[in-house]
Design a protein around this motif. Sequence first.
Motif, short mmCIF file in Angstrom:
data_model
loop_
_atom_site.label_atom_id
_atom_site.label_comp_id
_atom_site.label_asym_id
_atom_site.label_seq_id
_atom_site.Cartn_x
_atom_site.Cartn_y
_atom_site.Cartn_z
N ILE A 144 0.83 -1.05 0.10
CA ILE A 144 0.07 0.12 -0.04
C ILE A 144 0.87 1.21 0.05
CG2 ILE A 144 -1.77 -1.20 1.19
CD1 ILE A 144 -1.12 0.50 3.68
N GLY A 145 2.16 1.06 0.10
CA GLY A 145 2.94 2.19 0.18
C GLY A 145 2.99 3.29 -0.91
N PRO A 146 2.68 3.02 -2.18
CA PRO A 146 2.62 3.98 -3.10
C PRO A 146 1.52 4.70 -3.13
CG PRO A 146 3.65 1.75 -3.91
CD PRO A 146 3.18 1.46 -2.71
N TYR A 147 0.53 3.98 -2.54
CA TYR A 147 -0.89 4.81 -2.48
C TYR A 147 -1.07 5.81 -1.17
CZ TYR A 147 -1.70 0.79 -5.59
OH TYR A 147 -1.67 -0.07 -6.66
N ILE A 148 -0.27 5.63 -0.27
CA ILE A 148 -0.22 6.32 0.89
C ILE A 148 1.11 7.32 1.06
CG2 ILE A 148 -1.85 4.69 2.17
CD1 ILE A 148 0.70 3.95 3.75
N GLY A 149 1.90 7.27 -0.08
CA GLY A 149 2.96 8.12 -0.08
C GLY A 149 4.13 7.74 0.82
N MET A 150 4.16 6.35 1.11
CA MET A 150 5.44 5.75 1.85
C MET A 150 6.06 4.88 1.20
SD MET A 150 5.32 3.28 5.39
CE MET A 150 4.55 4.50 6.31
N LYS A 151 7.52 5.39 0.87
CA LYS A 151 8.52 4.43 0.37
C LYS A 151 8.66 3.26 0.93
CE LYS A 151 10.89 8.26 -2.26
NZ LYS A 151 12.25 8.70 -2.45
N ALA A 152 9.12 2.34 0.04
CA ALA A 152 9.53 1.07 0.47
C ALA A 152 10.61 1.10 1.75
CB ALA A 152 9.96 0.03 -0.30
N THR A 153 11.36 1.93 1.65
CA THR A 153 12.72 2.24 2.40
C THR A 153 12.29 2.66 3.74
OG1 THR A 153 13.94 2.91 0.53
CG2 THR A 153 15.12 3.11 2.56
N ILE A 154 11.42 3.53 3.77
CA ILE A 154 10.78 3.98 5.03
C ILE A 154 9.96 2.82 5.79
CG2 ILE A 154 8.98 5.60 6.15
CD1 ILE A 154 11.68 6.83 4.87
N ALA A 155 9.24 1.99 4.95
CA ALA A 155 8.57 1.00 5.82
C ALA A 155 9.62 0.00 6.59
CB ALA A 155 7.64 0.17 4.60
N THR A 156 10.82 -0.36 5.54
CA THR A 156 11.75 -1.06 5.95
C THR A 156 12.47 -0.58 7.34
OG1 THR A 156 11.94 -1.73 3.79
CG2 THR A 156 13.73 -2.71 5.38
N MET A 157 12.58 0.77 7.22
CA MET A 157 13.35 1.33 8.43
C MET A 157 12.46 1.27 9.70
SD MET A 157 14.72 5.11 6.88
CE MET A 157 15.16 5.66 8.68
N ILE A 158 11.12 1.18 9.49
CA ILE A 158 10.19 1.03 10.63
C ILE A 158 10.40 -0.50 11.07
CG2 ILE A 158 7.90 1.06 11.42
CD1 ILE A 158 7.30 3.34 9.46
N GLY A 159 10.36 -1.34 10.11
CA GLY A 159 10.38 -2.68 10.37
C GLY A 159 11.70 -3.02 11.22
#
Length: 463
Positions: A277-292
């Motif tokens: 869903i990242g591309p649809y909410i403006g969150m890059k994959a890198t940011i999601a991975t940082m959170i993880g």
Amino acid sequence: MKSAVSLAICVFLGLLIWFLPEPAGVADNGWELFAIFVATMIAVILKPLPMGVIAITSLTIATATNVLTFAEAFSGFSNDIVWLVVFAFFIARGFISTGLGNRVAYKVMSRLGKNSLGLGYGLVATDLLLAPAIPSVTARSGGIVYPVVKALAAVFTGKSHDPKMGGFLSMVAFQGSVITSAMFLTAMAGSPFIAELARGQGIEISWGRWALAAVVPGFLSLLIVPYVLYKLAPPTIRQTPHAKEMALEQLKSMGPMQRKEWIMVATFVFLIIFWIIGPYIGMKATIATMIGLTILLLSGILSWRDVIEETGAWDTFIWFATFVTLSGFLNKFGLTGWFSQWVVGHMVGFHWMFGFLILSLIYFYSHYFFASNVAHIGAMYAPFLVLAVAMGTPRELAALMLAFFSNLFGGLTHYGSGPAPIFFGAGYVSVPTWWKMGFVASVINILLWVVIGGMWWKLLGLW
């Protein structure tokens, strides 16, 4: 002695290009950077020094000669894809340290472990199922498939004493990701960009049209490429008749999942959801991975020492960021633009079918000069599409063929796409072997997509 001779060859060729007159339209520093880039690539192949040393040396030469400023030389180190690759290494370490990776590996073995080729196809099938929903091939392959590869390789190296298994599985999983990325409009970050560039030329590419055109050559590639790799770079153990029984015994001995494994699973599910869903909410994959990664650190799944000691990640960070920098400024300094225009100027007057084939091959193999699919697309897709149409190539055929190649060429080198440095960084495959297998896979893919794909596209009315 051999290293000294190899280094001398690299230096000589670099200096030779440096002092040649630059082509019209290319800035002085662009041509000088090209000389550094060529010398660097030759050094990577000949291996007179470790790759990290080669990378740092290249940046030192570029800054000391004022080809790049210090800020320009290290701009690649802030690239989000570079950091996504690094974070993927850390996530994979979490899979292994919790034991979840072994659990998944044994589960895969219990279902497809009758032979090593079956394991390879299992990894490819996993990627294929995820590809339509996860638009970051780096996140998909690096965060999901790569940890399974690492765990399987560890199992076979430790239990079965097969040091070649890791190399085989790495190459199959990587080349599989290249193919699955070409099969769906939403499987690689650069593909929607392609659709937008094509729209600028009045060509509409829908998700369904893309998938329909790719389904036949794509599935054939997924069947044939792993088998060819199995024949050319086989693991020591081909048949594993007892793998299923061994896997079931290991799963039984591991018992129920532990707390750390559940946290790892929860983090993994979180990453998949936000990669989708990242591309649809403006969150890059890198940011999601940082959170993880932060979740894994705060929960104690990973320690800071684990991060520091992940030497493969930091080594990859150095050389991959360097290659991203060099290829990016080759484009910025006009070299790729000059090359595109040079090709355009020499293709006038060809019959569209022959001319488009030559044009497509040039577009494909020029990826040796890029460390990013998206950078290559941005530099060359639009002018090559315009030329193809001007030669008389059917518009939709031209747009889709170049689009498919924009994914498939990522398998050529160990730096040419996001997943490449992740799988290569595991250390199972040497640079010459990686490049050789990448070239072999490229030839197979081109033949399948041009010949079989061409017949399929004729049925679909693309030409």
